[in-house]
Motif scaffolding. Structure first.
Motif, PDB file in Angstrom:
ATOM      1  N   ASP A  59       0.828  -1.270   0.039  1.00  0.00           N
ATOM      2  CA  ASP A  59       0.030   0.003  -0.257  1.00  0.00           C
ATOM      3  C   ASP A  59       0.909   1.245   0.217  1.00  0.00           C
ATOM      4  N   GLY A  60       0.637   2.079  -0.983  1.00  0.00           N
ATOM      5  CA  GLY A  60       1.344   3.519  -0.911  1.00  0.00           C
ATOM      6  C   GLY A  60       2.600   3.538  -1.727  1.00  0.00           C
ATOM      7  N   LEU A  61       3.066   2.413  -2.379  1.00  0.00           N
ATOM      8  CA  LEU A  61       4.267   2.382  -2.762  1.00  0.00           C
ATOM      9  C   LEU A  61       4.148   3.219  -4.258  1.00  0.00           C
ATOM     10  N   VAL A  62       5.106   3.898  -4.138  1.00  0.00           N
ATOM     11  CA  VAL A  62       5.250   5.212  -5.360  1.00  0.00           C
ATOM     12  C   VAL A  62       6.571   4.842  -6.040  1.00  0.00           C
ATOM     13  N   SER A  63       7.485   4.678  -5.379  1.00  0.00           N
ATOM     14  CA  SER A  63       8.861   4.711  -6.058  1.00  0.00           C
ATOM     15  C   SER A  63       9.742   3.411  -5.388  1.00  0.00           C
ATOM     16  N   MET A  64      10.405   2.770  -6.353  1.00  0.00           N
ATOM     17  CA  MET A  64      11.107   1.685  -6.078  1.00  0.00           C
ATOM     18  C   MET A  64      12.500   1.457  -6.623  1.00  0.00           C
ATOM     19  N   ALA A  65      13.505   0.854  -6.063  1.00  0.00           N
ATOM     20  CA  ALA A  65      14.836   0.734  -6.553  1.00  0.00           C
ATOM     21  C   ALA A  65      15.228  -0.807  -6.406  1.00  0.00           C
ATOM     22  N   LEU A  66      15.676  -1.479  -7.624  1.00  0.00           N
ATOM     23  CA  LEU A  66      16.235  -2.682  -7.690  1.00  0.00           C
ATOM     24  C   LEU A  66      17.523  -2.438  -7.604  1.00  0.00           C
ATOM     25  N   CYS A  67      18.132  -3.196  -6.561  1.00  0.00           N
ATOM     26  CA  CYS A  67      19.606  -3.056  -6.205  1.00  0.00           C
ATOM     27  C   CYS A  67      20.291  -4.116  -6.766  1.00  0.00           C
ATOM     28  N   LEU A  68      21.364  -3.624  -7.579  1.00  0.00           N
ATOM     29  CA  LEU A  68      22.407  -4.479  -8.155  1.00  0.00           C
ATOM     30  C   LEU A  68      23.767  -4.217  -7.224  1.00  0.00           C
ATOM     31  N   GLU A  69      23.882  -3.514  -6.409  1.00  0.00           N
ATOM     32  CA  GLU A  69      25.137  -3.012  -5.775  1.00  0.00           C
ATOM     33  C   GLU A  69      25.219  -3.609  -4.347  1.00  0.00           C
ATOM     34  N   ASP A  70      25.281  -3.009  -3.185  1.00  0.00           N
ATOM     35  CA  ASP A  70      25.262  -3.307  -2.034  1.00  0.00           C
ATOM     36  C   ASP A  70      24.367  -4.343  -1.443  1.00  0.00           C
ATOM     37  N   ALA A  71      23.280  -4.218  -1.824  1.00  0.00           N
ATOM     38  CA  ALA A  71      22.131  -5.286  -1.339  1.00  0.00           C
ATOM     39  C   ALA A  71      22.353  -6.591  -1.890  1.00  0.00           C
ATOM     40  N   ILE A  72      23.235  -6.827  -2.568  1.00  0.00           N
ATOM     41  CA  ILE A  72      23.574  -8.354  -3.293  1.00  0.00           C
ATOM     42  C   ILE A  72      24.932  -8.592  -2.982  1.00  0.00           C
ATOM     43  N   GLY A  73      25.390  -9.921  -2.702  1.00  0.00           N
ATOM     44  CA  GLY A  73      26.676 -10.328  -2.716  1.00  0.00           C
ATOM     45  C   GLY A  73      27.329 -10.148  -4.213  1.00  0.00           C
ATOM     46  N   ASP A  74      28.697 -10.285  -4.076  1.00  0.00           N
ATOM     47  CA  ASP A  74      29.647 -10.053  -5.522  1.00  0.00           C
ATOM     48  C   ASP A  74      29.243 -11.441  -6.363  1.00  0.00           C
ATOM     49  N   HIS A  75      29.029 -12.464  -5.565  1.00  0.00           N
ATOM     50  CA  HIS A  75      28.933 -13.749  -6.329  1.00  0.00           C
ATOM     51  C   HIS A  75      27.371 -13.692  -6.936  1.00  0.00           C
ATOM     52  N   GLU A  76      26.644 -12.738  -6.586  1.00  0.00           N
ATOM     53  CA  GLU A  76      25.165 -12.869  -7.246  1.00  0.00           C
ATOM     54  C   GLU A  76      24.904 -11.970  -8.230  1.00  0.00           C
ATOM     55  N   VAL A  77      25.948 -11.170  -8.655  1.00  0.00           N
ATOM     56  CA  VAL A  77      25.741  -9.906  -9.831  1.00  0.00           C
ATOM     57  C   VAL A  77      25.041 -10.480 -11.021  1.00  0.00           C
ATOM     58  N   GLU A  78      25.531 -11.538 -11.332  1.00  0.00           N
ATOM     59  CA  GLU A  78      25.069 -12.101 -12.763  1.00  0.00           C
ATOM     60  C   GLU A  78      23.484 -12.631 -12.855  1.00  0.00           C
ATOM     61  N   ASP A  79      23.240 -13.422 -11.648  1.00  0.00           N
ATOM     62  CA  ASP A  79      21.807 -13.821 -11.292  1.00  0.00           C
ATOM     63  C   ASP A  79      20.933 -12.702 -11.016  1.00  0.00           C
ATOM     64  N   ALA A  80      21.457 -11.728 -10.311  1.00  0.00           N
ATOM     65  CA  ALA A  80      20.650 -10.360 -10.105  1.00  0.00           C
ATOM     66  C   ALA A  80      20.343  -9.679 -11.205  1.00  0.00           C
ATOM     67  N   GLU A  81      21.336  -9.586 -12.241  1.00  0.00           N
ATOM     68  CA  GLU A  81      21.133  -8.869 -13.350  1.00  0.00           C
ATOM     69  C   GLU A  81      19.870  -9.633 -14.449  1.00  0.00           C
ATOM     70  N   MET A  82      19.978 -10.974 -14.396  1.00  0.00           N
ATOM     71  CA  MET A  82      18.921 -11.785 -15.110  1.00  0.00           C
ATOM     72  C   MET A  82      17.680 -11.902 -14.440  1.00  0.00           C
ATOM     73  N   ASN A  83      17.645 -11.641 -13.045  1.00  0.00           N
ATOM     74  CA  ASN A  83      16.577 -11.761 -12.405  1.00  0.00           C
ATOM     75  C   ASN A  83      15.593 -10.411 -12.645  1.00  0.00           C
ATOM     76  N   ILE A  84      16.526  -9.320 -12.767  1.00  0.00           N
ATOM     77  CA  ILE A  84      15.663  -8.124 -12.831  1.00  0.00           C
ATOM     78  C   ILE A  84      15.392  -7.816 -14.197  1.00  0.00           C
ATOM     79  N   ILE A  85      16.191  -8.316 -15.320  1.00  0.00           N
ATOM     80  CA  ILE A  85      15.766  -8.204 -16.757  1.00  0.00           C
ATOM     81  C   ILE A  85      14.546  -8.980 -17.020  1.00  0.00           C
ATOM     82  N   THR A  86      14.648 -10.157 -16.353  1.00  0.00           N
ATOM     83  CA  THR A  86      13.212 -11.024 -16.537  1.00  0.00           C
ATOM     84  C   THR A  86      12.145 -10.563 -16.194  1.00  0.00           C
ATOM     85  N   HIS A  87      11.973  -9.940 -14.970  1.00  0.00           N
ATOM     86  CA  HIS A  87      10.701  -9.578 -14.371  1.00  0.00           C
ATOM     87  C   HIS A  87      10.210  -8.373 -15.040  1.00  0.00           C
TER      88      HIS A  87
END
Length: 398
Positions: A59-87
């Motif tokens: 409820d009330g969400l107006v803006s959001m940030a999908l994070c590829l930096e500090d919120a994920i581990g260095d080993h997760e970067v490729e998976d995170a990129e593909m996950n964002i692209i897919t969604h």
């Protein structure tokens, strides 16, 4: 999309003297910059991003940030990129199929690690990039800044878009006193050259604290940490000047569960009790249990120091940030009076509430901000307040 769109018309009428305006990613920059509000950060690895957006889970969400930096581990970067692209591709397809509307989209940003990643993700998104509102540039400084800006300009040109950039000031060049002013002025010069593409200026207080091995507690605010407070003051000094003004957003609040208290609660009982009686006290207790009193205190200090909006990491933070962004009836009448009287014929005028003086020239910039804010968040009725919004949301979830 508009703020508090989960309320029904009856609730709207009882709370707002002026209702929040509808806006979308294509609205004018000034309204978007003011209306970002509480920007919810999600790690790029989060499952079902597109489903949560289309279901309007928060409820009330107006803006959001999908994070590829500090919120994920260095080993997760490729998976995170593909996950964002897919969604984001799925979200775009749902819109193309008529299952969701562009104007219902929250403002979606991707926080990238560097300009190369920004270009790579954009290329893989293809037409789906149209669901984005822009990119967030972490650890922005005079050295990496030009690359981020050029990548943004190139992507906009390639896809015929109006995507925005939001730099985060969080590196040692900004917090260290001997390099701060020089770095800030160089960054401002760069941003001024691309003013129309910069939605707002953000700051990374957690990174600042980390450079000194400091972490604020749930009973304190970022303004209690003097080394960061001084840096915030300089950031506001440079970027919030009326000659070429940027919206500067408040830093993240990182607590969302009840912990053992050291200090007394920071929300007075009286406003809640006077407004809602026993129900009001229960609302207050619920907020204390989620440690939202500390957040509210920091939001009020943000507002006092000229910061607008806030980075958040939990959905429970959305309503407190937004409810304190709604313009009060008194503020609205003061701003309206100042703007209407700013012809040069009047220098000072008593407010309609007979409790302050309004100076036409010194308060004019403030009045314009209030009117834009009133469009984004609405204006409370004279007898309404943030407590009414909190009560309405509580009743929706019962």
């Amino acid at each position: 999309m508009r703020h508090f769109d989960y309320l029904n018309t009856k609730n709207d009428d009882s709370i707002f003297f002026q209702k929040p305006a509808h806006f979308s990613k294509d609205s004018e920059k000034e309204l978007l910059a003011q209306g970002l509000g509480a920007t919810l950060y999600m790690p790029g690895t989060r499952p079902n991003i597109s489903g949560e957006i289309t279901a309007k889970k928060y409820d009330g969400l107006v803006s959001m940030a999908l994070c590829l930096e500090d919120a994920i581990g260095d080993h997760e970067v490729e998976d995170a990129e593909m996950n964002i692209i897919t969604h984001l591709q799925q979200l775009y397809m749902n819109i193309e199929k008529g299952l969701f509307k562009y104007e219902e989209l929250p403002l979606i940003f991707i926080r990238v690690r560097n300009e190369e990643q920004m270009r790579n993700v954009s290329e893989h998104l293809g037409s789906s990039i149209r669901v984005l509102s822009g990119f967030i540039f972490p650890k922005f400084n005079p050295e990496n800044g030009p690359g981020y800006i050029q990548a943004l300009l190139d992507i906009n040109e390639a896809y015929g878009l109006q995507l925005y950039g939001m730099p985060i000031l969080e590196s040692k060049e900004i917090i260290y006193k001997e390099t701060r002013i020089s770095s800030l002025m160089k960054i401002k010069e760069l941003l001024d050259q691309n003013y129309g593409r910069i939605l707002n200026v953000r700051m990374g207080a957690t990174d600042f604290c980390g450079l000194y091995g400091i972490r604020r507690g749930s009973d304190t605010t970022i303004y209690d940490i003097s080394v960061v407070r001084d840096c915030i003051a300089d950031i506001v000094n440079v970027f919030a000047r009326s000659e070429k003004e940027y919206v500067v957003s408040g830093p993240v609040w990182e607590y969302f569960h009840k912990l053992e208290r050291v200090m007394k609660p920071q929300l007075r009982q009286t406003p809640f009790k006077n407004s809602r009686g026993t129900e009001g006290l229960l609302i207050r207790e619920n907020m204390l249990n989620q440690y939202l009193d500390g957040l509210i205190k920091e939001v009020l200090l943000d507002k006092t120091n000229g910061l607008i909006g806030k980075t958040i990491i939990h959905p429970t933070h959305i309503l407190p940030v937004h409810s304190f962004s709604v313009v009060s009836f008194e503020e609205y009448l003061d701003a309206l009076s100042i703007i209407e009287s700013a012809t040069g014929d009047t220098g000072v005028k008593k407010s309609q509430f007979s409790n302050k003086m309004n100076e036409m020239k010194p308060h004019f910039n403030w009045a314009n901000k209030i009117m834009t804010k009133a469009r984004a968040y609405g204006v409370y009725h004279e007898q309404s307040s943030y407590i009414d919004l909190l009560a309405k949301q509580e009743s929706i979830h019962i």
